[in-house]
Scaffold this motif. Structure first.
Motif, PDB file in Angstrom:
ATOM      1  N   ARG A 316       0.742  -1.253   0.213  1.00 30.99           N
ATOM      2  CA  ARG A 316      -0.026   0.061   0.005  1.00 30.99           C
ATOM      3  C   ARG A 316       0.936   1.254   0.108  1.00 30.99           C
ATOM      4  O   ARG A 316       1.932   1.319   0.508  1.00 30.99           O
ATOM      5  CB  ARG A 316      -0.983   0.130   1.233  1.00 30.99           C
ATOM      6  N   ARG A 317       0.238   2.198  -0.559  1.00 32.30           N
ATOM      7  CA  ARG A 317       0.904   3.465  -0.563  1.00 32.30           C
ATOM      8  C   ARG A 317       0.878   4.227   0.846  1.00 32.30           C
ATOM      9  O   ARG A 317      -0.050   4.073   1.565  1.00 32.30           O
ATOM     10  CB  ARG A 317       0.546   4.695  -1.377  1.00 32.30           C
ATOM     11  N   VAL A 318       1.703   4.772   1.389  1.00 32.36           N
ATOM     12  CA  VAL A 318       1.939   5.325   2.791  1.00 32.36           C
ATOM     13  C   VAL A 318       1.604   6.959   2.825  1.00 32.36           C
ATOM     14  O   VAL A 318       0.530   6.983   3.486  1.00 32.36           O
ATOM     15  CB  VAL A 318       3.410   5.393   3.512  1.00 32.36           C
ATOM     16  N   PRO A 319       2.089   7.728   2.026  1.00 28.02           N
ATOM     17  CA  PRO A 319       1.778   8.985   2.092  1.00 28.02           C
ATOM     18  C   PRO A 319       0.325   9.120   1.269  1.00 28.02           C
ATOM     19  O   PRO A 319       0.091   8.573   0.357  1.00 28.02           O
ATOM     20  CB  PRO A 319       2.564   9.663   1.581  1.00 28.02           C
ATOM     21  N   PRO A 320      -0.987   9.822   2.220  1.00 23.39           N
ATOM     22  CA  PRO A 320      -2.168   9.584   1.600  1.00 23.39           C
ATOM     23  C   PRO A 320      -2.041  10.674   0.258  1.00 23.39           C
ATOM     24  O   PRO A 320      -2.743  10.435  -0.588  1.00 23.39           O
ATOM     25  CB  PRO A 320      -2.985  10.396   2.540  1.00 23.39           C
ATOM     26  N   MET A 321      -1.070  11.836   0.126  1.00 23.44           N
ATOM     27  CA  MET A 321      -1.442  12.328  -1.003  1.00 23.44           C
ATOM     28  C   MET A 321      -0.391  11.983  -2.005  1.00 23.44           C
ATOM     29  O   MET A 321       0.392  11.370  -2.074  1.00 23.44           O
ATOM     30  CB  MET A 321      -0.456  14.071  -0.386  1.00 23.44           C
ATOM     31  N   CYS A 322      -1.105  12.064  -3.253  1.00 24.70           N
ATOM     32  CA  CYS A 322      -0.634  11.117  -4.458  1.00 24.70           C
ATOM     33  C   CYS A 322      -0.816  11.859  -5.672  1.00 24.70           C
ATOM     34  O   CYS A 322      -1.478  12.977  -5.849  1.00 24.70           O
ATOM     35  CB  CYS A 322      -1.372   9.945  -4.642  1.00 24.70           C
ATOM     36  N   SER A 323      -0.056  11.729  -6.508  1.00 19.15           N
ATOM     37  CA  SER A 323      -0.247  12.279  -8.100  1.00 19.15           C
ATOM     38  C   SER A 323      -0.738  11.100  -9.052  1.00 19.15           C
ATOM     39  O   SER A 323      -0.612  10.029  -8.495  1.00 19.15           O
ATOM     40  CB  SER A 323       0.966  12.742  -8.522  1.00 19.15           C
ATOM     41  N   ALA A 324      -1.223  11.575 -10.142  1.00 17.10           N
ATOM     42  CA  ALA A 324      -1.727  10.648 -11.340  1.00 17.10           C
ATOM     43  C   ALA A 324      -0.743   9.509 -11.450  1.00 17.10           C
ATOM     44  O   ALA A 324       0.597   9.866 -11.440  1.00 17.10           O
ATOM     45  CB  ALA A 324      -1.925  11.409 -12.445  1.00 17.10           C
ATOM     46  N   ALA A 325      -1.202   8.304 -11.615  1.00 17.00           N
ATOM     47  CA  ALA A 325      -0.284   7.199 -11.775  1.00 17.00           C
ATOM     48  C   ALA A 325       0.357   6.533 -10.596  1.00 17.00           C
ATOM     49  O   ALA A 325       1.045   5.535 -10.803  1.00 17.00           O
ATOM     50  CB  ALA A 325       0.564   7.165 -12.713  1.00 17.00           C
ATOM     51  N   ASP A 326       0.560   7.256  -9.601  1.00 17.62           N
ATOM     52  CA  ASP A 326       1.003   6.743  -8.089  1.00 17.62           C
ATOM     53  C   ASP A 326       0.290   5.461  -7.862  1.00 17.62           C
ATOM     54  O   ASP A 326      -0.926   5.251  -7.775  1.00 17.62           O
ATOM     55  CB  ASP A 326       0.894   7.485  -7.091  1.00 17.62           C
ATOM     56  N   VAL A 327       1.065   4.521  -7.764  1.00 16.04           N
ATOM     57  CA  VAL A 327       0.511   3.163  -7.039  1.00 16.04           C
ATOM     58  C   VAL A 327       0.114   3.107  -5.641  1.00 16.04           C
ATOM     59  O   VAL A 327       0.678   3.770  -4.840  1.00 16.04           O
ATOM     60  CB  VAL A 327       1.674   1.692  -7.130  1.00 16.04           C
ATOM     61  N   LEU A 328      -1.268   3.026  -5.528  1.00 12.81           N
ATOM     62  CA  LEU A 328      -1.829   2.998  -4.393  1.00 12.81           C
ATOM     63  C   LEU A 328      -2.019   1.973  -3.468  1.00 12.81           C
ATOM     64  O   LEU A 328      -1.840   1.900  -2.340  1.00 12.81           O
ATOM     65  CB  LEU A 328      -3.439   3.686  -4.283  1.00 12.81           C
TER      66      LEU A 328
END
Length: 344
Positions: A316-328
Protein backbone atom coordinates in the motif's frame (compact mmCIF):
# COMPACT_ATOMS: atom_id res chain seq x y z
CA UNK A 1 42.32 -11.28 -6.89
CA UNK A 2 44.07 -9.29 -4.18
CA UNK A 3 43.80 -5.87 -2.59
CA UNK A 4 44.21 -3.13 -5.16
CA UNK A 5 42.05 -4.74 -7.85
CA UNK A 6 42.24 -2.82 -11.10
CA UNK A 7 39.24 -0.88 -12.34
CA UNK A 8 40.15 -1.47 -15.97
CA UNK A 9 37.22 -0.65 -18.20
CA UNK A 10 35.83 2.15 -16.06
CA UNK A 11 36.61 4.64 -13.30
CA UNK A 12 35.37 2.50 -10.39
CA UNK A 13 38.04 0.82 -8.25
CA UNK A 14 37.70 -2.12 -5.88
CA UNK A 15 40.17 -2.32 -3.01
CA UNK A 16 39.53 -5.31 -0.77
CA UNK A 17 41.10 -8.71 -0.13
CA UNK A 18 39.01 -11.28 -1.97
CA UNK A 19 40.82 -14.60 -1.74
CA UNK A 20 42.52 -14.85 1.65
CA UNK A 21 40.50 -16.62 4.41
CA UNK A 22 39.15 -14.38 7.14
CA UNK A 23 37.19 -11.12 7.38
CA UNK A 24 38.38 -8.22 5.24
CA UNK A 25 37.06 -4.67 5.03
CA UNK A 26 37.65 -2.52 1.98
CA UNK A 27 35.71 -0.39 -0.44
CA UNK A 28 34.51 0.24 -3.95
CA UNK A 29 35.42 3.78 -5.01
CA UNK A 30 34.00 6.05 -7.70
CA UNK A 31 35.70 9.41 -8.36
CA UNK A 32 33.47 12.42 -7.75
CA UNK A 33 34.88 15.89 -8.32
CA UNK A 34 32.64 18.61 -6.94
CA UNK A 35 32.72 22.13 -5.49
CA UNK A 36 34.02 21.08 -2.08
CA UNK A 37 36.51 18.45 -3.27
CA UNK A 38 38.34 18.59 -6.58
CA UNK A 39 39.55 15.00 -6.16
CA UNK A 40 36.69 13.59 -4.13
CA UNK A 41 35.21 10.14 -4.40
CA UNK A 42 32.14 8.15 -3.43
CA UNK A 43 33.04 5.28 -1.11
CA UNK A 44 30.97 2.09 -0.82
CA UNK A 45 32.09 -0.16 2.06
CA UNK A 46 32.75 -3.75 0.94
CA UNK A 47 33.20 -6.58 3.45
CA UNK A 48 34.47 -9.99 2.36
CA UNK A 49 34.16 -13.02 4.65
CA UNK A 50 36.08 -15.98 3.27
CA UNK A 51 36.10 -19.53 4.60
CA UNK A 52 36.99 -22.79 2.90
CA UNK A 53 36.12 -23.90 -0.60
CA UNK A 54 32.59 -23.12 -1.72
CA UNK A 55 30.40 -20.73 -3.70
CA UNK A 56 30.31 -16.93 -3.52
CA UNK A 57 27.20 -15.11 -2.28
CA UNK A 58 26.88 -11.39 -3.06
CA UNK A 59 24.50 -9.53 -0.72
CA UNK A 60 23.58 -5.90 -1.33
CA UNK A 61 21.45 -3.32 0.47
CA UNK A 62 20.82 0.39 0.38
CA UNK A 63 20.50 0.75 -3.38
CA UNK A 64 17.57 2.93 -2.37
CA UNK A 65 18.73 5.18 0.44
CA UNK A 66 15.39 5.29 2.29
CA UNK A 67 15.31 1.51 2.77
CA UNK A 68 17.24 0.66 5.94
CA UNK A 69 16.26 -2.89 6.93
CA UNK A 70 18.88 -4.45 4.68
CA UNK A 71 21.50 -1.89 5.63
CA UNK A 72 21.12 -2.80 9.30
CA UNK A 73 21.04 -6.55 8.64
CA UNK A 74 24.13 -6.67 6.40
CA UNK A 75 26.09 -4.28 8.62
CA UNK A 76 25.46 -6.60 11.57
CA UNK A 77 26.22 -9.71 9.50
CA UNK A 78 29.54 -8.17 8.49
CA UNK A 79 30.55 -8.19 12.16
CA UNK A 80 29.10 -11.55 13.21
CA UNK A 81 29.57 -13.99 10.31
CA UNK A 82 32.28 -16.43 11.32
CA UNK A 83 34.73 -17.31 8.50
CA UNK A 84 35.73 -20.48 10.38
CA UNK A 85 32.22 -21.92 9.93
CA UNK A 86 31.87 -20.77 6.34
CA UNK A 87 32.31 -22.81 3.18
CA UNK A 88 32.88 -20.31 0.43
CA UNK A 89 32.85 -16.53 0.34
CA UNK A 90 30.31 -13.85 1.24
CA UNK A 91 30.67 -10.37 -0.28
CA UNK A 92 28.62 -7.76 1.56
CA UNK A 93 27.74 -4.35 0.16
CA UNK A 94 25.56 -2.93 2.96
CA UNK A 95 25.34 0.67 1.73
CA UNK A 96 25.39 0.66 -2.05
CA UNK A 97 24.17 4.25 -2.38
CA UNK A 98 25.90 6.21 0.42
CA UNK A 99 24.70 9.69 -0.56
CA UNK A 100 21.08 8.53 -0.78
CA UNK A 101 21.37 6.64 2.51
CA UNK A 102 22.71 9.73 4.29
CA UNK A 103 19.87 11.81 2.84
CA UNK A 104 17.17 9.12 3.36
CA UNK A 105 16.14 9.45 -0.27
CA UNK A 106 15.26 6.90 -2.92
CA UNK A 107 17.49 8.50 -5.56
CA UNK A 108 20.95 9.95 -5.12
CA UNK A 109 21.00 13.65 -4.16
CA UNK A 110 24.17 13.94 -6.24
CA UNK A 111 22.52 13.37 -9.63
CA UNK A 112 18.90 12.25 -8.89
CA UNK A 113 19.54 8.90 -10.57
CA UNK A 114 17.87 5.73 -9.27
CA UNK A 115 20.71 3.24 -8.70
CA UNK A 116 18.30 0.30 -8.72
CA UNK A 117 17.17 1.14 -12.25
CA UNK A 118 20.44 1.76 -14.09
CA UNK A 119 22.29 -1.59 -14.32
CA UNK A 120 24.64 -2.51 -15.88
CA UNK A 121 25.57 1.13 -15.50
CA UNK A 122 27.80 3.35 -17.62
CA UNK A 123 31.52 3.84 -17.01
CA UNK A 124 31.27 7.28 -18.67
CA UNK A 125 27.92 8.17 -17.09
CA UNK A 126 26.73 10.14 -14.09
CA UNK A 127 28.16 9.19 -10.66
CA UNK A 128 25.30 6.81 -9.84
CA UNK A 129 25.65 5.12 -13.23
CA UNK A 130 29.36 4.70 -12.51
CA UNK A 131 28.50 3.05 -9.18
CA UNK A 132 26.22 0.61 -11.03
CA UNK A 133 29.01 -0.07 -13.51
CA UNK A 134 31.45 -0.75 -10.66
CA UNK A 135 29.09 -3.18 -8.91
CA UNK A 136 28.29 -4.94 -12.19
CA UNK A 137 31.85 -5.13 -13.51
CA UNK A 138 33.89 -5.67 -10.34
CA UNK A 139 31.55 -7.64 -8.06
CA UNK A 140 28.72 -9.32 -9.94
CA UNK A 141 30.96 -11.58 -12.02
CA UNK A 142 32.41 -13.03 -8.80
CA UNK A 143 28.99 -14.21 -7.55
CA UNK A 144 27.34 -17.60 -7.79
CA UNK A 145 24.20 -16.17 -6.18
CA UNK A 146 22.84 -12.67 -5.42
CA UNK A 147 20.46 -11.39 -2.74
CA UNK A 148 19.48 -7.71 -3.04
CA UNK A 149 17.67 -6.46 0.08
CA UNK A 150 14.92 -3.86 -0.42
CA UNK A 151 11.88 -2.56 1.45
CA UNK A 152 9.09 -0.10 0.70
CA UNK A 153 11.04 2.96 1.80
CA UNK A 154 9.24 6.20 2.50
CA UNK A 155 6.35 5.75 0.08
CA UNK A 156 5.29 2.09 0.23
CA UNK A 157 4.63 -0.57 2.86
CA UNK A 158 4.86 -4.28 1.97
CA UNK A 159 4.02 -7.55 3.55
CA UNK A 160 7.58 -8.75 4.31
CA UNK A 161 8.58 -11.04 1.48
CA UNK A 162 11.14 -12.56 -0.81
CA UNK A 163 10.50 -10.75 -4.08
CA UNK A 164 11.58 -11.78 -7.53
CA UNK A 165 11.07 -12.59 -11.16
CA UNK A 166 11.53 -15.88 -12.97
CA UNK A 167 13.67 -15.94 -16.12
CA UNK A 168 12.69 -17.78 -19.29
CA UNK A 169 15.38 -20.41 -18.72
CA UNK A 170 13.54 -23.15 -16.85
CA UNK A 171 16.52 -24.51 -14.95
CA UNK A 172 17.51 -21.04 -13.74
CA UNK A 173 13.88 -20.26 -12.88
CA UNK A 174 13.73 -23.33 -10.62
CA UNK A 175 16.92 -22.25 -8.84
CA UNK A 176 15.55 -18.73 -8.33
CA UNK A 177 12.28 -20.00 -6.90
CA UNK A 178 14.12 -22.42 -4.61
CA UNK A 179 16.26 -19.50 -3.44
CA UNK A 180 13.23 -17.32 -2.70
CA UNK A 181 11.52 -20.05 -0.72
CA UNK A 182 14.72 -20.89 1.15
CA UNK A 183 15.02 -17.27 2.32
CA UNK A 184 12.14 -18.06 4.65
CA UNK A 185 10.23 -14.77 4.70
CA UNK A 186 6.50 -15.04 5.51
CA UNK A 187 5.68 -14.47 1.83
CA UNK A 188 7.36 -15.17 -1.50
CA UNK A 189 6.08 -12.93 -4.30
CA UNK A 190 6.82 -13.44 -7.99
CA UNK A 191 6.26 -10.64 -10.49
CA UNK A 192 4.79 -12.24 -13.59
CA UNK A 193 5.47 -9.35 -16.00
CA UNK A 194 7.66 -6.85 -14.13
CA UNK A 195 7.72 -3.27 -15.40
CA UNK A 196 11.00 -2.46 -13.65
CA UNK A 197 14.07 -3.04 -15.77
CA UNK A 198 17.81 -2.48 -15.37
CA UNK A 199 17.76 -3.79 -11.80
CA UNK A 200 20.65 -5.63 -10.16
CA UNK A 201 18.52 -8.79 -10.04
CA UNK A 202 17.65 -8.60 -13.75
CA UNK A 203 21.32 -7.96 -14.59
CA UNK A 204 22.35 -11.03 -12.58
CA UNK A 205 19.71 -13.21 -14.22
CA UNK A 206 20.88 -12.10 -17.65
CA UNK A 207 24.32 -13.42 -16.65
CA UNK A 208 22.80 -16.75 -15.61
CA UNK A 209 23.27 -16.04 -11.87
CA UNK A 210 20.40 -16.99 -9.51
CA UNK A 211 19.22 -13.77 -7.88
CA UNK A 212 16.35 -12.48 -5.76
CA UNK A 213 15.31 -9.32 -3.97
CA UNK A 214 13.19 -8.67 -0.91
CA UNK A 215 10.54 -6.19 0.18
CA UNK A 216 10.81 -5.99 3.96
CA UNK A 217 8.04 -3.71 5.14
CA UNK A 218 8.71 -0.01 4.68
CA UNK A 219 6.50 2.92 5.49
CA UNK A 220 9.47 5.09 6.35
CA UNK A 221 10.35 3.08 9.45
CA UNK A 222 12.31 0.03 10.58
CA UNK A 223 11.02 -2.64 12.95
CA UNK A 224 12.87 -5.36 14.88
CA UNK A 225 10.80 -7.95 13.02
CA UNK A 226 11.75 -6.81 9.51
CA UNK A 227 15.46 -6.53 10.35
CA UNK A 228 15.31 -10.03 11.88
CA UNK A 229 13.61 -11.41 8.75
CA UNK A 230 16.51 -10.05 6.71
CA UNK A 231 19.16 -11.43 9.07
CA UNK A 232 17.64 -14.90 9.36
CA UNK A 233 16.88 -14.90 5.63
CA UNK A 234 20.55 -14.47 4.70
CA UNK A 235 21.51 -17.27 7.10
CA UNK A 236 18.83 -19.47 5.52
CA UNK A 237 20.27 -18.72 2.08
CA UNK A 238 23.77 -19.60 3.28
CA UNK A 239 22.45 -22.93 4.58
CA UNK A 240 20.53 -23.50 1.34
CA UNK A 241 23.75 -23.02 -0.64
CA UNK A 242 25.65 -25.38 1.65
CA UNK A 243 27.89 -22.56 2.89
CA UNK A 244 27.03 -23.05 6.58
CA UNK A 245 25.40 -25.82 8.55
CA UNK A 246 21.64 -25.55 8.88
CA UNK A 247 20.67 -22.75 11.26
CA UNK A 248 18.69 -23.38 14.43
CA UNK A 249 15.76 -21.30 13.17
CA UNK A 250 13.94 -23.37 10.53
CA UNK A 251 12.71 -21.73 7.35
CA UNK A 252 9.13 -20.57 7.56
CA UNK A 253 6.71 -21.99 5.02
CA UNK A 254 6.22 -18.97 2.79
CA UNK A 255 2.87 -18.10 1.28
CA UNK A 256 3.54 -18.11 -2.47
CA UNK A 257 1.90 -15.24 -4.36
CA UNK A 258 1.91 -14.14 -7.99
CA UNK A 259 1.84 -10.42 -8.81
CA UNK A 260 -0.03 -9.69 -12.03
CA UNK A 261 -0.07 -6.35 -13.90
CA UNK A 262 -3.83 -6.05 -13.46
CA UNK A 263 -3.40 -6.17 -9.68
CA UNK A 264 -2.12 -2.57 -9.41
CA UNK A 265 -4.43 0.27 -8.38
CA UNK A 266 -3.08 3.62 -9.53
CA UNK A 267 -4.30 7.10 -8.69
CA UNK A 268 -6.38 8.63 -11.52
CA UNK A 269 -5.21 12.11 -10.55
CA UNK A 270 -3.93 14.29 -7.72
CA UNK A 271 -5.51 14.06 -4.30
CA UNK A 272 -5.45 12.36 -0.92
CA UNK A 273 -6.20 8.63 -0.82
CA UNK A 274 -8.31 7.34 2.05
CA UNK A 275 -7.93 3.53 2.07
CA UNK A 276 -10.44 0.92 3.16
CA UNK A 277 -8.20 -2.15 3.39
CA UNK A 278 -5.10 -3.01 5.40
CA UNK A 279 -2.13 -5.12 4.34
CA UNK A 280 -2.93 -8.81 4.20
CA UNK A 281 -6.67 -8.43 3.62
CA UNK A 282 -8.38 -10.51 0.93
CA UNK A 283 -10.34 -8.40 -1.55
CA UNK A 284 -12.59 -8.90 -4.56
CA UNK A 285 -12.80 -7.17 -7.92
CA UNK A 286 -15.09 -4.14 -7.81
CA UNK A 287 -15.04 -3.63 -4.07
CA UNK A 288 -14.33 -0.13 -2.84
CA UNK A 289 -10.60 0.32 -2.33
CA UNK A 290 -10.97 3.80 -0.89
CA UNK A 291 -11.66 7.36 -1.92
CA UNK A 292 -9.60 10.07 -3.58
CA UNK A 293 -10.24 13.43 -1.92
CA UNK A 294 -9.58 16.94 -3.21
CA UNK A 295 -9.26 18.88 0.03
CA UNK A 296 -9.17 22.19 -1.84
CA UNK A 297 -12.64 21.60 -3.32
CA UNK A 298 -15.07 21.29 -0.44
CA UNK A 299 -17.93 21.14 -2.96
CA UNK A 300 -16.54 18.04 -4.65
CA UNK A 301 -17.46 14.59 -3.35
CA UNK A 302 -14.56 12.13 -2.96
CA UNK A 303 -14.00 9.86 -5.93
CA UNK A 304 -14.51 6.16 -5.09
CA UNK A 305 -11.74 3.88 -6.36
CA UNK A 306 -12.39 0.19 -6.95
CA UNK A 307 -10.33 -2.94 -6.37
CA UNK A 308 -8.98 -3.97 -9.81
CA UNK A 309 -8.70 -7.74 -9.23
CA UNK A 310 -9.26 -10.53 -6.73
CA UNK A 311 -6.36 -11.08 -4.39
CA UNK A 312 -4.52 -10.14 -1.22
CA UNK A 313 -3.35 -6.60 -0.47
CA UNK A 314 0.44 -7.04 -0.45
CA UNK A 315 1.51 -3.40 -0.73
CA UNK A 316 0.00 0.00 0.00
CA UNK A 317 1.02 3.60 -0.49
CA UNK A 318 1.96 5.31 2.77
CA UNK A 319 1.65 9.07 2.14
CA UNK A 320 -2.04 9.87 1.53
CA UNK A 321 -1.18 12.65 -0.93
CA UNK A 322 -0.62 11.27 -4.41
CA UNK A 323 -0.27 12.26 -8.04
CA UNK A 324 -1.66 10.69 -11.19
CA UNK A 325 -0.38 7.12 -11.77
CA UNK A 326 1.03 6.68 -8.26
CA UNK A 327 0.51 3.10 -7.07
CA UNK A 328 -1.97 3.15 -4.18
CA UNK A 329 -1.98 -0.59 -3.60
CA UNK A 330 -1.18 -3.80 -5.36
CA UNK A 331 -2.46 -7.31 -5.01
CA UNK A 332 -1.10 -10.81 -5.04
CA UNK A 333 -2.86 -14.05 -5.89
CA UNK A 334 -2.14 -17.39 -4.24
CA UNK A 335 -0.27 -19.64 -6.61
CA UNK A 336 1.79 -22.81 -6.69
CA UNK A 337 5.30 -23.74 -7.67
CA UNK A 338 3.99 -25.84 -10.54
CA UNK A 339 1.92 -22.94 -11.89
CA UNK A 340 4.83 -20.49 -11.73
CA UNK A 341 7.21 -22.91 -13.43
CA UNK A 342 4.68 -24.04 -16.01
CA UNK A 343 4.86 -27.64 -14.85
CA UNK A 344 1.89 -29.77 -15.87
Amino acid sequence: MKRGVSGAGGPARLEVELDRPGRHVGALFVPHSHDRSAYGRITLPVIVVKGGDGPTLLCTAGLHGDEYEGQFALSRLARTLDPDRLRGRVILLPVANPAASAAATRTSPIDRVNLARCFPGRPDGLPTEQIADGIFRLLLHLADCVVDLHSGGGTLDYLPCAFGRLPADSALARRVLDLMLAFGAPHAMVMRHPEASATLVSAALEQGIPAMATELGGGGCVTPRTVEIARVGIENVLAHLGMIDAVATPCAKARLLAIEPRGFLRAPGRGAFEPVHALGETVRTGETAGWLWDFERADRAPEPLLIPDDGVVVCRRVPPMCSAADVLLHLGRDTTRADLLGVA
